[in-house]
Scaffold this motif. Structure first.
Motif, PDB file in Angstrom:
ATOM      1  N   GLN A  78     -92.130 -80.459 -34.842  1.00  0.00           N
ATOM      2  CA  GLN A  78     -92.048 -80.186 -33.575  1.00  0.00           C
ATOM      3  C   GLN A  78     -92.305 -81.605 -32.819  1.00  0.00           C
ATOM      4  N   SER A  79     -91.785 -81.837 -31.852  1.00  0.00           N
ATOM      5  CA  SER A  79     -91.898 -83.031 -31.165  1.00  0.00           C
ATOM      6  C   SER A  79     -93.225 -83.650 -30.587  1.00  0.00           C
ATOM      7  N   ASP A  80     -94.400 -82.701 -30.320  1.00  0.00           N
ATOM      8  CA  ASP A  80     -95.544 -83.049 -30.054  1.00  0.00           C
ATOM      9  C   ASP A  80     -96.267 -83.522 -31.170  1.00  0.00           C
ATOM     10  N   TRP A  81     -96.276 -82.843 -32.394  1.00  0.00           N
ATOM     11  CA  TRP A  81     -96.827 -83.235 -33.585  1.00  0.00           C
ATOM     12  C   TRP A  81     -96.259 -84.665 -34.003  1.00  0.00           C
ATOM     13  N   LEU A  82     -94.970 -84.666 -33.794  1.00  0.00           N
ATOM     14  CA  LEU A  82     -94.234 -85.801 -34.381  1.00  0.00           C
ATOM     15  C   LEU A  82     -94.843 -87.292 -33.584  1.00  0.00           C
ATOM     16  N   TYR A  83     -94.837 -86.942 -32.073  1.00  0.00           N
ATOM     17  CA  TYR A  83     -95.536 -88.054 -31.430  1.00  0.00           C
ATOM     18  C   TYR A  83     -96.936 -88.553 -31.743  1.00  0.00           C
ATOM     19  N   GLN A  84     -97.605 -87.415 -31.722  1.00  0.00           N
ATOM     20  CA  GLN A  84     -99.034 -87.764 -32.128  1.00  0.00           C
ATOM     21  C   GLN A  84     -99.196 -88.506 -33.568  1.00  0.00           C
ATOM     22  N   LYS A 217     -94.071 -87.759 -23.298  1.00  0.00           N
ATOM     23  CA  LYS A 217     -92.814 -87.623 -23.826  1.00  0.00           C
ATOM     24  C   LYS A 217     -92.305 -86.351 -24.774  1.00  0.00           C
ATOM     25  N   TYR A 218     -93.188 -85.676 -25.036  1.00  0.00           N
ATOM     26  CA  TYR A 218     -92.974 -84.655 -26.063  1.00  0.00           C
ATOM     27  C   TYR A 218     -92.777 -83.176 -25.429  1.00  0.00           C
ATOM     28  N   TYR A 219     -93.054 -83.134 -24.011  1.00  0.00           N
ATOM     29  CA  TYR A 219     -92.507 -81.752 -23.253  1.00  0.00           C
ATOM     30  C   TYR A 219     -91.478 -81.944 -22.681  1.00  0.00           C
ATOM     31  N   GLN A 220     -90.557 -80.920 -22.496  1.00  0.00           N
ATOM     32  CA  GLN A 220     -89.463 -80.643 -21.572  1.00  0.00           C
ATOM     33  C   GLN A 220     -89.414 -79.539 -20.650  1.00  0.00           C
ATOM     34  N   ARG A 221     -89.075 -79.471 -19.587  1.00  0.00           N
ATOM     35  CA  ARG A 221     -88.982 -78.275 -18.499  1.00  0.00           C
ATOM     36  C   ARG A 221     -88.164 -77.192 -19.472  1.00  0.00           C
ATOM     37  N   LEU A 292     -86.039 -86.960 -27.567  1.00  0.00           N
ATOM     38  CA  LEU A 292     -86.741 -87.420 -28.425  1.00  0.00           C
ATOM     39  C   LEU A 292     -88.157 -88.076 -28.311  1.00  0.00           C
ATOM     40  N   SER A 293     -89.184 -87.936 -28.986  1.00  0.00           N
ATOM     41  CA  SER A 293     -90.476 -88.377 -28.526  1.00  0.00           C
ATOM     42  C   SER A 293     -90.894 -89.649 -29.183  1.00  0.00           C
ATOM     43  N   ILE A 294     -89.798 -89.821 -30.224  1.00  0.00           N
ATOM     44  CA  ILE A 294     -90.108 -91.337 -30.957  1.00  0.00           C
ATOM     45  C   ILE A 294     -88.775 -91.779 -31.177  1.00  0.00           C
ATOM     46  N   GLU A 295     -88.885 -93.162 -31.529  1.00  0.00           N
ATOM     47  CA  GLU A 295     -87.624 -93.980 -31.745  1.00  0.00           C
ATOM     48  C   GLU A 295     -86.843 -93.521 -32.846  1.00  0.00           C
ATOM     49  N   GLN A 296     -85.445 -93.494 -32.359  1.00  0.00           N
ATOM     50  CA  GLN A 296     -84.414 -92.947 -33.141  1.00  0.00           C
ATOM     51  C   GLN A 296     -84.002 -93.806 -34.074  1.00  0.00           C
ATOM     52  N   HIS A 297     -83.775 -93.409 -35.480  1.00  0.00           N
ATOM     53  CA  HIS A 297     -83.218 -94.207 -36.526  1.00  0.00           C
ATOM     54  C   HIS A 297     -81.848 -94.570 -36.380  1.00  0.00           C
ATOM     55  N   PRO A 298     -81.748 -96.137 -36.488  1.00  0.00           N
ATOM     56  CA  PRO A 298     -80.372 -97.111 -36.193  1.00  0.00           C
ATOM     57  C   PRO A 298     -79.143 -96.010 -37.017  1.00  0.00           C
TER      58      PRO A 298
END
Length: 313
Positions: A78-84, A217-221, A292-298
């Motif tokens: 989940q994007s929220d857990w990922l960001y935290q 960053k981790y929530y969206q409409r 994406l809530s964190i940096e994307q892999h190259p």
């Protein structure tokens, strides 16, 4: 060089080396497991030398730990857990995982508040005084609910929070007035509830949603889609997290590029086979960027850059 060797050299074509990867998913009957299984099926069609092994787990928290321990190469989170986890905040304070990197987001999981259609609850404010189930203590749903109630001026001790073993029965028998889940739709628990009693969904919109999403960053409409559950003919506004395929920064760029490309090349075919998942990100441009809530892999970024250069993003 012998004639035989010369012929072999002329006709030999370099091929990708066989690669087997392990992906942490979720419960075997859950949407994380099913969607990842389909991604892997399509990836193998594109790149037969690429094989996925799905590891069923309890979900995002376990997946993050498995990634940290090197027990899986990739995982759905989940994007929220990922960001935290990436930032070392919230429940991950002191346990930061700055090495986490995103490949792409697969689908939205709206925060969904289910109420009885004939019940007394018609606003978010009323939930502060009602018996409600907002997930188990420490769960992703509970943490998301508390973020919402903070905007409403209520803390956890102020709420009448229940933990019901059977949500459909609890709501329809009036043991609780509402329950919430972070989920993709259609959802089995909501469908089971709708079979027992008439339900509707509580909207989260306007100033409350704007405040919740501000600087996050981790929530969206998002919305609970229309016409999936009996009696709900209109979409219900809410917010969502994004289910995200994740790896670590140390995973080689070429390996991540290979997997990303293989999984997403047959996107149209994937859409046809997963029409039932109403909150899927079907278009490539919705799988990357702000979602994406964190940096994307190259390695993943390279694939999306190629799509953009070809006018396909």
């Amino acid at each position: 060089m012998t004639k035989c060797a010369l012929l072999l050299a002329l006709f030999w074509q370099p091929a990708l080396m066989a690669e087997s990867i392990t992906i942490g998913t979720g419960g075997e009957k859950g949407i994380y497991h099913q969607i990842t299984k389909e991604f892997c099926h399509l990836a193998h069609d594109v790149d037969p030398q690429l094989a996925c092994k799905l590891q069923a787990t309890s979900g995002s928290i376990e997946n993050l730990q498995l990634l940290k321990n090197g027990e899986v190469s990739y995982a759905m989170v989940q994007s929220d857990w990922l960001y935290q986890a990436h930032q070392g905040t919230g429940p991950f304070t002191g346990q930061q995982q700055p090495e986490l990197r995103a490949l792409f987001a697969s689908h939205a999981e709206p925060f969904t508040i289910v109420i009885r259609a004939d019940g007394d609850i018609t606003s978010l404010e009323q939930l502060k005084l009602a018996p409600i189930d907002m997930g188990l203590k420490g769960s992703g749903t509970r943490q998301t609910a508390l973020a919402l109630f903070k905007i409403l001026g209520a803390k956890e001790p102020d709420l009448d929070l229940k933990s019901m073993a059977n949500l459909p029965d609890a709501l329809c028998s009036k043991q609780i007035d509402a329950f919430a889940l972070v989920m993709g739709h259609p959802n089995r628990i909501v469908l089971d509830t709708a079979k027992r009693c008439a339900i509707s969904f509580l909207p989260i919109e306007g100033a409350v949603r704007d405040e919740l999403l501000k600087g996050v960053k981790y929530y969206q409409r998002s919305q609970v889609p229309a016409r999936i559950y009996p009696g709900n003919l209109k979409a219900t506004p809410t917010f969502a997290i994004a289910a995200t395929l994740v790896t670590n920064a140390a995973t080689p760029d070429e390996a991540v590029y290979r997997l990303t490309k293989a999984m997403l090349t047959q996107q149209t075919k994937f859409n046809e086979q997963t029409y039932g998942y109403a909150n899927m990100f079907h278009r490539a441009r919705n799988k990357t960027g702000p979602v994406l809530s964190i940096e994307q892999h190259p390695g993943a970024a390279k694939y999306f850059e190629e799509l953009k250069a070809a006018g396909k993003l």
